[in-house]
Motif scaffolding. Sequence first.
Motif, short mmCIF file in Angstrom:
data_model
loop_
_atom_site.label_atom_id
_atom_site.label_comp_id
_atom_site.label_asym_id
_atom_site.label_seq_id
_atom_site.Cartn_x
_atom_site.Cartn_y
_atom_site.Cartn_z
N PRO A 1 -1.70 -20.20 -1.80
CA PRO A 1 -0.47 -19.57 -1.97
C PRO A 1 0.47 -19.16 -1.29
O PRO A 1 0.63 -19.15 0.01
CB PRO A 1 -1.44 -17.98 -2.41
N GLY A 2 1.27 -17.76 -1.36
CA GLY A 2 3.02 -18.07 -0.76
C GLY A 2 2.45 -16.93 -0.01
O GLY A 2 0.97 -15.46 0.06
N ARG A 3 2.52 -17.18 2.08
CA ARG A 3 2.66 -15.92 2.46
C ARG A 3 3.54 -15.71 2.95
O ARG A 3 5.09 -16.15 2.52
CB ARG A 3 1.79 -16.59 3.56
N ILE A 4 3.40 -14.53 3.74
CA ILE A 4 5.48 -13.41 4.12
C ILE A 4 5.99 -14.25 5.23
O ILE A 4 6.93 -14.31 4.64
CB ILE A 4 5.09 -11.81 4.35
N ASP A 5 5.23 -15.38 5.55
CA ASP A 5 5.79 -16.40 6.26
C ASP A 5 6.74 -17.23 5.61
O ASP A 5 7.68 -17.91 5.99
CB ASP A 5 5.20 -16.93 7.27
N ASP A 6 6.59 -17.13 4.74
CA ASP A 6 7.36 -18.55 3.89
C ASP A 6 8.62 -17.16 2.54
O ASP A 6 9.32 -18.44 2.49
CB ASP A 6 6.41 -18.92 2.01
N TYR B 1 8.91 -6.12 -1.48
CA TYR B 1 7.64 -5.89 -3.38
C TYR B 1 7.02 -7.80 -3.84
O TYR B 1 6.34 -7.10 -5.13
CB TYR B 1 9.18 -6.40 -4.10
N GLY B 2 6.84 -8.63 -2.66
CA GLY B 2 5.79 -9.11 -3.03
C GLY B 2 4.67 -9.14 -1.88
O GLY B 2 4.29 -9.89 -2.54
N PHE B 3 5.13 -8.57 -0.90
CA PHE B 3 4.19 -8.47 -0.20
C PHE B 3 3.90 -7.81 0.61
O PHE B 3 3.46 -7.29 1.81
CB PHE B 3 4.83 -9.22 1.42
N GLY B 4 4.12 -6.03 -0.24
CA GLY B 4 3.85 -5.14 0.94
C GLY B 4 3.14 -4.62 0.09
O GLY B 4 1.61 -4.78 -0.08
N GLU B 5 3.01 -3.43 0.49
CA GLU B 5 1.93 -2.64 -0.28
C GLU B 5 0.85 -2.52 -1.64
O GLU B 5 0.23 -2.93 -1.73
CB GLU B 5 1.60 -1.08 0.72
N LYS B 6 1.78 -2.87 -3.12
CA LYS B 6 1.70 -3.29 -3.55
C LYS B 6 2.54 -4.07 -4.40
O LYS B 6 3.36 -4.03 -5.16
CB LYS B 6 1.85 -1.91 -4.17
N PRO B 7 2.13 -5.25 -4.21
CA PRO B 7 2.95 -6.81 -4.21
C PRO B 7 3.20 -6.60 -5.81
O PRO B 7 2.24 -6.81 -6.78
CB PRO B 7 1.68 -8.33 -4.28
N ALA B 8 4.29 -6.51 -6.51
CA ALA B 8 4.35 -6.26 -7.32
C ALA B 8 4.88 -8.19 -8.09
O ALA B 8 5.07 -8.39 -9.63
CB ALA B 8 6.48 -6.22 -7.40
#
Length: 171
Positions: A12-17, A48-55
């Motif tokens: 899975p992608g991570r915020i550091d990616d 939008y991908g790693f916040g509270e509600k990932p889209a």
Amino acid sequence: MNPTSNDVLLRPGRIDDVETIHAAILKLGTHIGAPEEIISTPDDLRTYGFGEKPAFSTLIAEVGGEFAGLCLHFSIFSTWMGRPGVYVQDLYVADRFRGRKIGERLLRHVAAQCRKEGGVYLRLSVDTDNEGAKAFYERLGIAWSSYEQTQKIIGEAFFAFADTPENGDHK
């Protein structure tokens, strides 16, 4: 030693990616001849991908610890089938890793995850001029839908459309 497709790690992608994901999206835009269409920023992806509600979610492919590709996707639902599915927004494999079935592995992994969650279909759009991608998807059995056409409204036209009094809000 040359890494083979057997050396591919999917994760899975991570915020550091985020910077790497955004760079891949920019390369994808350049590949299809529309780099000016990409107005997103790494901060947009972070929010939008790693916040509270990932889209969306990302699946990253690495070969020998090096970024090789990604599949950016999100859940969708078919009222006709009454079941969930997955929409693949972006599939990217770095040039030097093409021909190793990395794109196929990314798609199959995302499809398998969708199926585990009750999903029954995968959708994606292909740039009309991207003959290589069309052939790739067809080879995998991801067929062109002759009875559908993608429609969209973006930017200022979208804002004007959404902000009209006829939007259904009762005041």
